[in-house]
Each structure stands twice: as C-alpha cells, then as structure tokens.
Motif scaffolding. Sequence first.
Motif, PDB file in Angstrom:
ATOM      1  N   THR A  21       0.875  -1.160   0.000  1.00  0.00           N
ATOM      2  CA  THR A  21       0.000   0.000   0.000  1.00  0.00           C
ATOM      3  C   THR A  21       0.919   1.217   0.000  1.00  0.00           C
ATOM      4  O   THR A  21       2.074   1.115   0.418  1.00  0.00           O
ATOM      5  CB  THR A  21      -0.851   0.015   1.279  1.00  0.00           C
ATOM      6  OG1 THR A  21       0.045   0.120   2.395  1.00  0.00           O
ATOM      7  CG2 THR A  21      -1.710  -1.218   1.399  1.00  0.00           C
ATOM      8  N   GLU A  23       1.067   3.501   1.997  1.00  0.00           N
ATOM      9  CA  GLU A  23       1.489   3.757   3.378  1.00  0.00           C
ATOM     10  C   GLU A  23       2.681   2.872   3.748  1.00  0.00           C
ATOM     11  O   GLU A  23       3.663   3.329   4.329  1.00  0.00           O
ATOM     12  CB  GLU A  23       0.310   3.479   4.296  1.00  0.00           C
ATOM     13  CG  GLU A  23       0.508   3.926   5.721  1.00  0.00           C
ATOM     14  CD  GLU A  23      -0.625   3.420   6.584  1.00  0.00           C
ATOM     15  OE1 GLU A  23      -0.351   2.942   7.685  1.00  0.00           O
ATOM     16  OE2 GLU A  23      -1.788   3.487   6.117  1.00  0.00           O
ATOM     17  N   LEU A  24       2.606   1.582   3.380  1.00  0.00           N
ATOM     18  CA  LEU A  24       3.699   0.650   3.655  1.00  0.00           C
ATOM     19  C   LEU A  24       4.939   1.043   2.870  1.00  0.00           C
ATOM     20  O   LEU A  24       6.056   0.977   3.379  1.00  0.00           O
ATOM     21  CB  LEU A  24       3.286  -0.778   3.273  1.00  0.00           C
ATOM     22  CG  LEU A  24       2.684  -1.619   4.391  1.00  0.00           C
ATOM     23  CD1 LEU A  24       2.245  -2.964   3.847  1.00  0.00           C
ATOM     24  CD2 LEU A  24       3.666  -1.801   5.543  1.00  0.00           C
ATOM     25  N   GLU A  26       5.739   3.974   1.952  1.00  0.00           N
ATOM     26  CA  GLU A  26       6.293   5.167   2.609  1.00  0.00           C
ATOM     27  C   GLU A  26       7.135   4.757   3.813  1.00  0.00           C
ATOM     28  O   GLU A  26       8.217   5.276   4.040  1.00  0.00           O
ATOM     29  CB  GLU A  26       5.135   6.092   3.014  1.00  0.00           C
ATOM     30  CG  GLU A  26       5.552   7.409   3.655  1.00  0.00           C
ATOM     31  CD  GLU A  26       6.745   8.072   2.982  1.00  0.00           C
ATOM     32  OE1 GLU A  26       7.654   8.527   3.718  1.00  0.00           O
ATOM     33  OE2 GLU A  26       6.781   8.116   1.724  1.00  0.00           O
ATOM     34  N   ARG A  27       6.630   3.762   4.561  1.00  0.00           N
ATOM     35  CA  ARG A  27       7.349   3.301   5.743  1.00  0.00           C
ATOM     36  C   ARG A  27       8.666   2.621   5.350  1.00  0.00           C
ATOM     37  O   ARG A  27       9.691   2.812   5.976  1.00  0.00           O
ATOM     38  CB  ARG A  27       6.488   2.326   6.548  1.00  0.00           C
ATOM     39  CG  ARG A  27       6.402   2.741   7.996  1.00  0.00           C
ATOM     40  CD  ARG A  27       5.949   1.607   8.866  1.00  0.00           C
ATOM     41  NE  ARG A  27       4.550   1.283   8.662  1.00  0.00           N
ATOM     42  CZ  ARG A  27       4.003   0.114   9.006  1.00  0.00           C
ATOM     43  NH1 ARG A  27       4.751  -0.837   9.535  1.00  0.00           N
ATOM     44  NH2 ARG A  27       2.729  -0.109   8.800  1.00  0.00           N
TER      45      ARG A  27
END
Length: 299
Positions: A21, A23-24, A26-27
């Motif tokens: 995703t 978000e992942l 980005e992490r």
Amino acid sequence: HADVAMYQAKALGRDGVQFFTPELNERAHKRLRLESRLRHAADRSELALHYQPRVAAASGRMVAVEALLRWDSPELGCVQPAEFIPIAEESRLIVPIGAWVVREACRQHAAWKAAGYGAIPISINVSALQLRDPALVGTLDAALAEFGVEPAALELELTESTLMEAVEETLAQLHALKRLGVKLSVDDFGTGYSSLNYLNRFPIDRLKIDRSFVRRVLDDPADLAITRAIVGLGHTLGLQVVAEGVETEAVAAELRAAACDELQGFVFAPALPAAELIAWLVERRAKVGSALEAATPTI
Ligand code: C2E
Ligand code: MG
Ligand code: MG
Ligand code: MG
C-alpha cells in the motif's frame, strides 16, 4: 539486508508488481532513508551521548550517569533512540555505533576527571548483537586503556531479554566482561522472562526496575507489590536495585520506603548534554554534597 533489498526493489517497482500500500511503501522508504543516513552518522559527528544522573535514594547524591545516544541529523532532525536503535540493530550498524559509544563514554569520563569533577561512573546500553560480538571485550579493553579509565567505573546495561537469549553463550561473555572488571546491570527488569536460576548464575551487580512498574507504584497496588518484590529479590541475591523513570517526588518517596537503593528519572534530571550535566551536578553538590567519595570503595 535481504528484506531491505526487497523493499527497495518493490519500492522502485523493478519487478513491476505493487505489493505494498502507499502507506507501507512510505514506511519502507523511511526505513531505508534512516538506515543509509545512520550508516554515516558516526563519521559525520551527528551522534552524541547525553547523560542522565542516577542518585542514591537516601541522600539524593549523584552516584553515576547513564549515557543515552542522541542522533541529530541535518536532513532528518532529532531522531529518537526508539526510532533508530531498532534499525541499527536490524542492520547490525549497532556494532560499529556501539563501539563509538564505548569510546565516547570513556573519553568523556576521562575529560570530566581531568577537569576536576571526579571519576564519575558511566553506564552504557549494550544490545544483544553487541553482547554476542566476540570483539566486544577487545573494544572495551582498548577504550579503557586509551583513556586510562578504571574498568569498575564503566557499567554495561543489558536488558533482561538480551540476557535470557542464548543463555550459555551469554554466560561465557558475561564472565569475560567481569574478568575485564566492568560492572553489569540488568536493564528494564520485570518486562522479560527471567529464570531466577539464571539470574543467580549471572555475574551481575545491579537490577534496574522497568519504568512501566515504577510510574504506577502510587496508583496500582500490584505494581507496588512487584516493585517491592524485585527489591527483595535483588537484595537477596546481593544486588543493588535502581528504579528508572521516577517522575515525581511522591513516587521517589514510595521507592525509598520500598528500600530501593538508587533512583533515576525526570524528577532529578533528563539525559543532558555533557556540559549541562556538569552544571546540574555542581548545583546538586552544593545542595546535597558529593556522593563520589562515599561511592569510591564500591566502584
Ligand atoms: P533505557 O536504557 O531503558 O533508557 C531509559 C530511557 O528512559 C531513556 O530514553 C530515558 O531518556 C528515558 N527516561 C529516563 N527517565 C525517565 C522518566 O522519568 N520518564 C520517562 N518517561 N522517561 C524517562 P531514551 O534516551 O529515549 O532511550 C530509549 C532506549 O534506547 C534506552 O532505554 C535504550 O534501550 C536504548 N538506547 C539508548 N542509547 C543507547 C545506546 O547507546 N546503545 C544501545 N544499544 N541502546 C541505546
Ligand atoms: Mg539503560
Ligand atoms: Mg531501562
Ligand atoms: Mg529500554
């Protein structure tokens, strides 16, 4: 770095498949960014040790300081240990960074002594990977010799979980460290799963009761009971017991009543840059005297 390489490959979309995703992704990016910056942090003098006092419970006199690592990155700003220590551990960067910490703590100890502040005992935090590194004893030995530091003035803090991993291997290393003459303490005690049998066999000097119990001693009778039990256990085994994370005078009083030997926490001072620690110490000594003479026979 297989996992990192994979993150990177995915992030770059090299395999053309988007498993993450945004978000992942980005992490994963953030982690990579941190790791590559951390790799050069020591060379670029972005790391510093700050020092938090540990005081005798009865007199309030400073008996030692704990060195806590700080990373001020020009690109990322101030990065908290909770964020970068896990990355340093996973990437094994903690080994060279830990060697820097050892040398810097010895350098600072010698500098304070030369400046007339006394031989202030320093404790440093040591990760599992560092403890299992066969080069650790040599690293310590070299730094102690380079700066003329008495081995007993240096203490290694090992978490309960670090000690209980690979017990037989750990035990051999602990004995090698004791032969060197440094002190050993169990950090975050009460959060792992100690075998009391092993605790008795480990050549340790001190237990540090984890902050999670300490901060609730006034509100939760169970946490007070646990704290008292740890103090009793420690004393039965001939160990000194320290409470960490003492934030209020009321909690300090409760811990004194529970026969804790030493206290550490924001109620006294947070971790401070070396010069600020000295300013704090000078003020403290004017108020409650110096603990270093009294502590000398035992350090
Ligand atoms: P730790 O060794 O248990 O250190 C205590 C932590 O609690 C420190 O956080 C300290 O600033 C914080 N603390 C002290 N008193 C209080 C208080 O009264 N209230 C609260 N809320 N917190 C308090 P810090 O500096 O962020 O370090 C976190 C952890 O990072 C350390 O926990 C240690 O496990 C690790 N660490 C720090 N420096 C090093 C290092 O040089 N090497 C290794 N391997 N780990 C390190
Ligand atoms: Mg510690
Ligand atoms: Mg701790
Ligand atoms: Mg901790």
